[in-house]
Write a protein that holds these residues in place. Structure first.
Motif, PDB file in Angstrom:
ATOM      1  N   LEU A 742       0.660  -1.162  -0.076  1.00  0.00           N
ATOM      2  CA  LEU A 742      -0.072   0.202   0.448  1.00  0.00           C
ATOM      3  C   LEU A 742       1.056   1.064  -0.015  1.00  0.00           C
ATOM      4  N   GLU A 743       2.183   1.361   0.813  1.00  0.00           N
ATOM      5  CA  GLU A 743       2.858   2.593   0.634  1.00  0.00           C
ATOM      6  C   GLU A 743       3.403   2.867  -0.807  1.00  0.00           C
ATOM      7  N   GLU A 744       3.801   1.462  -1.849  1.00  0.00           N
ATOM      8  CA  GLU A 744       4.188   1.974  -2.203  1.00  0.00           C
ATOM      9  C   GLU A 744       3.156   2.340  -3.669  1.00  0.00           C
ATOM     10  N   LEU A 745       2.417   1.661  -3.779  1.00  0.00           N
ATOM     11  CA  LEU A 745       1.243   1.937  -4.897  1.00  0.00           C
ATOM     12  C   LEU A 745       0.591   3.496  -4.604  1.00  0.00           C
ATOM     13  N   ARG A 746       0.102   3.950  -3.186  1.00  0.00           N
ATOM     14  CA  ARG A 746       0.072   5.326  -2.651  1.00  0.00           C
ATOM     15  C   ARG A 746       0.871   6.177  -3.306  1.00  0.00           C
ATOM     16  N   MET A 747       2.074   5.818  -3.513  1.00  0.00           N
ATOM     17  CA  MET A 747       3.602   7.081  -3.794  1.00  0.00           C
ATOM     18  C   MET A 747       3.240   6.694  -5.067  1.00  0.00           C
ATOM     19  N   LEU A 748       3.030   5.915  -6.147  1.00  0.00           N
ATOM     20  CA  LEU A 748       3.253   5.701  -7.503  1.00  0.00           C
ATOM     21  C   LEU A 748       1.713   6.926  -7.761  1.00  0.00           C
ATOM     22  N   VAL A 749       0.736   7.028  -6.812  1.00  0.00           N
ATOM     23  CA  VAL A 749      -0.334   7.091  -7.012  1.00  0.00           C
ATOM     24  C   VAL A 749      -0.848   9.135  -7.247  1.00  0.00           C
ATOM     25  N   THR A 750       0.807   8.905  -5.982  1.00  0.00           N
ATOM     26  CA  THR A 750       0.924  10.723  -6.187  1.00  0.00           C
ATOM     27  C   THR A 750       1.687  11.011  -7.289  1.00  0.00           C
ATOM     28  N   ARG A 751       2.907  10.334  -7.490  1.00  0.00           N
ATOM     29  CA  ARG A 751       3.973  10.141  -8.769  1.00  0.00           C
ATOM     30  C   ARG A 751       2.832  10.681  -9.655  1.00  0.00           C
ATOM     31  N   ARG A 752       2.199   9.779 -10.484  1.00  0.00           N
ATOM     32  CA  ARG A 752       1.136   9.972 -11.658  1.00  0.00           C
ATOM     33  C   ARG A 752       0.361  11.099 -11.358  1.00  0.00           C
ATOM     34  N   ALA A 753      -0.612  11.929 -10.545  1.00  0.00           N
ATOM     35  CA  ALA A 753      -1.201  12.467 -10.395  1.00  0.00           C
ATOM     36  C   ALA A 753      -0.053  13.869 -10.254  1.00  0.00           C
ATOM     37  N   VAL A 754       0.871  14.214 -10.018  1.00  0.00           N
ATOM     38  CA  VAL A 754       1.676  15.223 -10.161  1.00  0.00           C
ATOM     39  C   VAL A 754       2.231  15.183 -11.348  1.00  0.00           C
ATOM     40  N   GLU A 755       2.717  13.889 -12.249  1.00  0.00           N
ATOM     41  CA  GLU A 755       2.885  14.748 -13.876  1.00  0.00           C
ATOM     42  C   GLU A 755       1.508  14.103 -14.548  1.00  0.00           C
ATOM     43  N   SER A 756       0.839  13.780 -14.367  1.00  0.00           N
ATOM     44  CA  SER A 756      -0.593  14.932 -15.383  1.00  0.00           C
ATOM     45  C   SER A 756      -0.814  16.151 -14.705  1.00  0.00           C
ATOM     46  N   GLN A 757      -0.238  16.898 -14.042  1.00  0.00           N
ATOM     47  CA  GLN A 757      -0.134  17.624 -14.088  1.00  0.00           C
ATOM     48  C   GLN A 757       0.480  19.128 -14.243  1.00  0.00           C
ATOM     49  N   ARG A 758       1.105  18.685 -15.045  1.00  0.00           N
ATOM     50  CA  ARG A 758       2.478  19.484 -15.102  1.00  0.00           C
ATOM     51  C   ARG A 758       1.855  19.315 -16.612  1.00  0.00           C
TER      52      ARG A 758
END
Length: 758
Positions: A742-758
């Motif tokens: 779950l920790e790895e999954l949360r970090m991945l979701v956060t990363r993808r969300a930041v990348e899509s915001q750019r």
């Protein structure tokens, strides 16, 4: 008229009575009627016509003779003259055509093409001499004479006939031995004759004779040494027989005997009751019994002494009914090894078709049987590997939502603990912790099963932590090892190696199981040891040694240790992978595998692998780059696609408090949703789903909307098909293995969300 059977009168002149001491005669030595050979035709004073017609005084029934062929006149003084009467085929004296000439003692008179007389000054043969000549003719025996001083040999007229040569080919003249004796036998013939003269012993000799243009024949000569008036050995005279047919038969028998002796298969000859009368060396080797042990016994009684014969009667019945028996014979040799033979029996018949014996041929099929059994075992193992990967996938799905739900329960209990009386929530937290540990243990076992089952499906080389591969193999072999010996691990710090983790694990597992099976079963485990040592071998090399204190191997077994399918273990014991497979795997990684062993001292197997550079990372951490705790939080839109409803529900619970989570339990519903709404930041998609798979969904998105396809993160409980393995190796998108961290999954979701915001 005089015929060959009527010689009482000639031309009306009374012949001399048989007892007369003087006179002359013709002795028939060659004719178309062999029964008449040796007969004598007395010649009294007067004239005799020889021919085939009724007016001939001596009638000759031979088509090569004219009706009036020749005339013989004997004068009052006793001389005899022969005159040709204008015959068609001529008259010959000693091989020379004549018109008229005088006959002398020993002359050979040929009338036409095949009738030959010898002239003698006696009016008839002595009765015994004529009987002897007739006997020699009937027995196909000739007479030879060798002169020691001149080296010349002469032959009787019978020699020409028994060799099938034209009359006069040999008997018409004296000749040197080298003219007729085969060059390969000449020196031996001369040596035997010389020794006979020197020692005055009887001659018995077999050799080849080769008259010019006639091909060679075999002769058997017997003779006695005759001395001159001074008692000096001067001649050898004896009989000669044509033994060509016998020699040819002997050669055929020798050829057949050589074939019999040289057959790789075991061949037995039995009598009509099934008792062995002969066997070849291959049978002695195959059955482990000497010929003198087997003769006179049935095959079953030889191989199974003291037991009731249940085989011979069946064989004899089949031979009697069908003239053939086929079957399989299994027996145990004296050294304890088991042999299986493919056998066939057939009758042997004489020239009249009567069965005189039986022949049995046995082919050793032990290796073939063992190979078939091992191939079946290997096929079963391959099936188990595929099944294991599928089972791992199915187990990982419930594990995924179990661990997520346990995490959510633990978080909820932590919140509840803050508002509950002391000691109320703590027992529940302990239960959750124990359950989580059990689920994680199951997840570890499933991961090990997946790693081992991948095998050939994932044969790429890359940086591998060899220590992790050894530890994984030790865990899988633990059940067998702990009942046989102590496991001792000695791990030095070593760099990563260039290898394939699953295949390397397969090699170490096979070596560990072999080590365990080399230790006698039933002995206390603390008396034996299996040691695994990991160390640096030298520059750029890493070595793994597996040593046991088992039975060890003889030099013969050690020399074949890496041969395909060679094993000293019973069928079905061990993994069936074989050291030859291990050898091939290590060679494919550009490494080496060697073995050392001594009987009673145990064995050591050494695997040497190529080390990687210090900058290499293990291939077992493909998603480490996705974890970045420094990224800020942002609420993202997530679509979870999984055919397991509990997985989608668990992920919705786990991520729903921080993000907007939508779910779909099949790929087609997800595709329909994405065709209307392309605003999802992350698409968590299972790879293996019924009907339309995650791979198919990705393919449709890549064609219709590549930017949406790039947002897919694949979740896999285990890729157990070649297509899935190939897809995950080639697709650039992130991958997460179930059960999810779950920790790895949360970090991945956060990363993808930041990348899509750019």
């Amino acid at each position: 008229m005089t015929t060959l059977d009527d010689v009482t009168t000639c031309a009306g002149v009374p012949l001399a009575p048989p007892s007369a001491a003087t006179g002359a005669c013709l002795i028939l030595i060659s004719t178309a009627m062999p029964a008449s050979i040796g007969k004598a035709f007395p010649l009294g004073q007067g004239e005799y016509v020889l021919g085939r017609g009724s007016e001939a005084d001596i009638r000759i029934d031979d088509h090569g003779v004219s009706r009036r062929h020749a005339r013989i006149v004997r004068t009052a003084e006793g001389s005899c003259h022969v005159t040709d009467l204008g015959s068609t085929n001529g008259t010959y004296l000693n091989g020379v055509s004549v018109t008229t000439t005088e006959l002398r003692e020993g002359d050979r008179l040929q009338i036409g093409t095949g009738t030959v007389f010898r002239f003698s000054v006696r009016d008839q043969l002595e009765p015994r001499e004529e009987q002897l000549r007739q006997a020699l003719s009937a027995a196909r025996v000739g007479i030879w004479d060798w002169n020691a001083s001149t080296g010349v040999v002469t032959w009787s007229e019978h020699v020409d006939r028994l060799l099938g040569l034209p009359v006069g080919k040999l008997s018409g003249r004296a000749m040197d031995l080298k003219e007729v004796v085969h060059p390969a036998d000449l020196s031996r013939v001369r040596e035997v004759l010389a020794q006979a003269l020197e020692k005055r012993i009887q001659v018995e000799l077999e050799y080849r004779i080769e008259p010019a243009g006639s091909g060679y024949r075999w002769l058997s000569c017997k003779g006695d040494v005759l001395s001159d008036m001074g008692g000096v050995p001067a001649r050898i005279t004896g009989t000669v027989m044509d033994i060509t047919a016998r020699k040819q038969a002997e050669q055929e028998l020798r050829r057949q005997a050589l074939l019999f002796e040289s057959f790789y298969d075991a061949v037995l000859i039995t009598d009509l009751s099934g008792r062995i009368v002969d066997l070849n060396p291959s049978a002695e080797r195959m059955f482990g019994r000497a010929k003198n042990e087997a003769l006179g016994h049935t095959l079953f009684s030889v191989l199974n002494p003291g037991q009731t014969d249940i085989l011979t009667a069946n064989i004899l019945t089949a031979l009697d009914q069908a003239d053939r028996w086929t079957g399989e014979v299994r027996f145990e040799r004296r050294d304890g090894s088991v042999c299986a033979c493919e056998s066939v029996a057939m009758p042997l018949r004489d020239s009249e078709g009567r069965t005189i014996a039986f022949i049995m041929v046995h082919r050793d099929i032990t290796e073939r049987k063992n190979l078939q059994a091992r191939l079946v075992m290997a096929d079963r193992l391959a099936s188990v590997g595929t099944l294991g990967a599928g089972v791992a996938h199915e187990i990982n799905n419930p594990l995924a939502y179990m661990l997520v739900n346990l995490h959510l329960i633990r978080v909820a209990l932590e919140r509840l603990d803050a508002v509950s009386p002391p000691g109320t929530v703590e027992p529940l937290e302990q239960l959750v912790q124990e359950t989580t540990q059990g689920a994680e243990r199951i997840a570890g076992i499933v991961q090990d099963l997946k790693t081992f089952a991948r095998g050939e499906q994932d044969a790429r080389l890359g940086p591998v932590d060899v220590r992790r591969a050894v530890e994984l193999a030790c865990k899988m072999a633990d059940n067998m090892l702990r009942h046989r010996a102590r496991l001792v691990l000695e791990f030095d710090h070593v760099p990563l190696v260039e290898a394939n983790e699953s295949r390397l694990c397969q090699v170490f597992l096979n070596l560990l199981l072999n080590a365990a099976q080399a230790i006698p079963e039933g002995e206390p485990a603390d008396r034996h040891e299996v040691a695994v040592r990991l160390r640096i071998q030298g520059p750029g090399k890493v070595a793994v040694e597996v040593r046991d204190t088992g039975l060890g191997m003889t030099p013969e077994v050690l020399s074949r240790a890496f041969d395909p399918f060679f094993t000293t273990k019973p069928i079905g014991e061990g993994t069936g992978l074989g050291l030859s497979v291990c050898h091939g795997i290590i060679e494919s990684m550009k490494g080496t595998i060697t073995a050392e062993s001594m009987p009673g001292k145990g064995s050591t197997f050494r695997v040497v692998l190529r080390a990687m550079g210090p900058e290499a990372e293990p291939v077992t951490r493909p998603n480490a780059r996705l974890i970045d705790p420094g990224l800020g939080a942002r609420r993202a839109r997530i679509l979870v696609v999984d055919d397991e409803p509990n997985v989608t529900l668990a992920l919705q619970r786990a991520l729903g408090s921080e993000h907007e989570v939508s779910t779909a339990t099949n790929a087609r519903d997800a595709l329909a949703l994405l065709s209307q709404d392309r605003g999802f930041d992350v698409i968590l998609c299972d790879v293996m789903m019924p009907g339309m798979t995650g791979m198919d969904l990705y393919g449709e998105l890549e064609r219709a909307s590549p930017e949406v396809a790039g947002r897919v993160v694949f979740m896999t409980g285990g890729a157990f098909t070649p297509r899935a393995v190939s897809f995950l190796q080639s697709v650039p998108n992130p991958k997460l293995e179930k059960p999810l961290n779950l920790e790895e999954l949360r970090m991945l979701v956060t990363r993808r969300a930041v990348e899509s915001q750019r």
